[in-house]
Design a protein around this motif. Structure first.
Motif, PDB file in Angstrom:
ATOM      1  N   SER A   1      48.130  46.710  53.048  1.00 53.86           N
ATOM      2  CA  SER A   1      49.124  47.739  52.532  1.00 53.86           C
ATOM      3  C   SER A   1      48.619  48.418  51.356  1.00 53.86           C
ATOM      4  O   SER A   1      48.729  49.752  51.282  1.00 53.86           O
ATOM      5  N   GLN A   2      48.458  47.627  50.318  1.00 52.55           N
ATOM      6  CA  GLN A   2      47.910  48.277  49.164  1.00 52.55           C
ATOM      7  C   GLN A   2      46.562  49.154  49.319  1.00 52.55           C
ATOM      8  O   GLN A   2      46.547  50.160  48.517  1.00 52.55           O
ATOM      9  N   ALA A   3      45.580  48.508  49.999  1.00 50.02           N
ATOM     10  CA  ALA A   3      44.415  49.367  50.195  1.00 50.02           C
ATOM     11  C   ALA A   3      44.573  50.806  50.947  1.00 50.02           C
ATOM     12  O   ALA A   3      43.807  51.534  50.698  1.00 50.02           O
ATOM     13  N   ARG A   4      45.569  50.656  51.635  1.00 50.59           N
ATOM     14  CA  ARG A   4      45.838  51.939  52.450  1.00 50.59           C
ATOM     15  C   ARG A   4      46.522  52.824  51.608  1.00 50.59           C
ATOM     16  O   ARG A   4      46.018  54.065  51.511  1.00 50.59           O
ATOM     17  N   ARG A   5      47.327  52.398  50.790  1.00 57.95           N
ATOM     18  CA  ARG A   5      48.074  53.385  49.918  1.00 57.95           C
ATOM     19  C   ARG A   5      47.010  53.782  48.722  1.00 57.95           C
ATOM     20  O   ARG A   5      46.826  54.977  48.470  1.00 57.95           O
ATOM     21  N   LYS A   6      46.104  52.996  48.312  1.00 59.65           N
ATOM     22  CA  LYS A   6      44.985  53.439  47.364  1.00 59.65           C
ATOM     23  C   LYS A   6      44.142  54.373  48.081  1.00 59.65           C
ATOM     24  O   LYS A   6      43.815  55.463  47.319  1.00 59.65           O
ATOM     25  N   ASN A   7      43.694  54.324  49.163  1.00 59.52           N
ATOM     26  CA  ASN A   7      43.056  55.525  50.010  1.00 59.52           C
ATOM     27  C   ASN A   7      43.596  56.737  50.028  1.00 59.52           C
ATOM     28  O   ASN A   7      43.290  57.814  49.977  1.00 59.52           O
TER      29      ASN A   7
ATOM     30  N   ARG B   1      43.367  43.074  43.480  1.00 61.99           N
ATOM     31  CA  ARG B   1      42.422  42.107  42.889  1.00 61.99           C
ATOM     32  C   ARG B   1      43.276  40.843  42.763  1.00 61.99           C
ATOM     33  O   ARG B   1      42.719  39.627  42.863  1.00 61.99           O
ATOM     34  N   GLU B   2      44.317  40.917  42.023  1.00 60.49           N
ATOM     35  CA  GLU B   2      45.328  39.923  41.808  1.00 60.49           C
ATOM     36  C   GLU B   2      45.701  39.043  43.119  1.00 60.49           C
ATOM     37  O   GLU B   2      45.594  37.781  43.123  1.00 60.49           O
ATOM     38  N   LEU B   3      46.277  39.737  44.015  1.00 64.14           N
ATOM     39  CA  LEU B   3      46.298  39.104  45.237  1.00 64.14           C
ATOM     40  C   LEU B   3      45.268  38.289  45.938  1.00 64.14           C
ATOM     41  O   LEU B   3      45.142  37.330  46.360  1.00 64.14           O
ATOM     42  N   THR B   4      44.171  39.072  45.811  1.00 64.98           N
ATOM     43  CA  THR B   4      42.929  38.444  46.343  1.00 64.98           C
ATOM     44  C   THR B   4      42.543  37.065  45.939  1.00 64.98           C
ATOM     45  O   THR B   4      42.314  36.104  46.182  1.00 64.98           O
ATOM     46  N   GLU B   5      42.659  37.200  44.360  1.00 67.99           N
ATOM     47  CA  GLU B   5      42.598  35.800  43.711  1.00 67.99           C
ATOM     48  C   GLU B   5      43.597  34.678  43.963  1.00 67.99           C
ATOM     49  O   GLU B   5      43.078  33.776  44.141  1.00 67.99           O
ATOM     50  N   GLU B   6      44.661  35.247  44.164  1.00 68.09           N
ATOM     51  CA  GLU B   6      45.633  34.324  44.386  1.00 68.09           C
ATOM     52  C   GLU B   6      45.429  33.662  45.814  1.00 68.09           C
ATOM     53  O   GLU B   6      45.748  32.504  46.035  1.00 68.09           O
ATOM     54  N   ASP B   7      45.031  34.532  46.752  1.00 63.18           N
ATOM     55  CA  ASP B   7      44.665  33.882  48.002  1.00 63.18           C
ATOM     56  C   ASP B   7      43.385  32.999  47.897  1.00 63.18           C
ATOM     57  O   ASP B   7      43.536  31.932  48.661  1.00 63.18           O
TER      58      ASP B   7
END
Length: 105
Positions: free
Chosen positions: A9-15, A91-97
């Motif tokens: 969702s965040q990646a789509r919003r960023k695009n 980036r934070e979500l990816t690191e948490e994951d």
């Protein structure tokens, strides 16, 4: 798993914001061209026109276009900030994951 959906969702919003930024930059260019056009237009005013009235109108139009350029510049800055915030969150979500996946191993 919900963090994956948030990342997407965040990646789509960023695009989407990137597309808005490009559109906004085009508007800035267009309005700057209009400002230039109005400056040049003053060279082509016919002598039978009331010069004072036309100059007042042109100056008002020019000021309006300059205000629009400023508004678009501000909007671009706001969009860029939102994109940076989204990138940081992804980036934070990816690191948490990654931490959760590594913790399960």
């Amino acid at each position: 798993m919900s963090s994956v959906f948030e990342i997407v969702s965040q990646a789509r919003r960023k695009n989407k914001l990137k597309r808005e930024l490009l559109d906004n930059e085009k508007k800035i260019r267009d309005n700057r061209k209009r400002v230039d056009l109005l400056e040049n237009l003053m060279d082509y005013i016919r002598p039978d026109m009331s010069t004072d009235e036309i100059i007042v109108i042109i100056k008002n139009m020019k000021a309006d276009y300059e205000d629009r350029v400023d508004d678009h510049i501000i909007k671009s800055a706001e969009i860029s900030k939102a994109r940076r915030d989204i990138s940081r969150r992804i980036r934070e979500l990816t690191e948490e994951d990654k931490a959760v996946v590594q913790g399960k191993k």
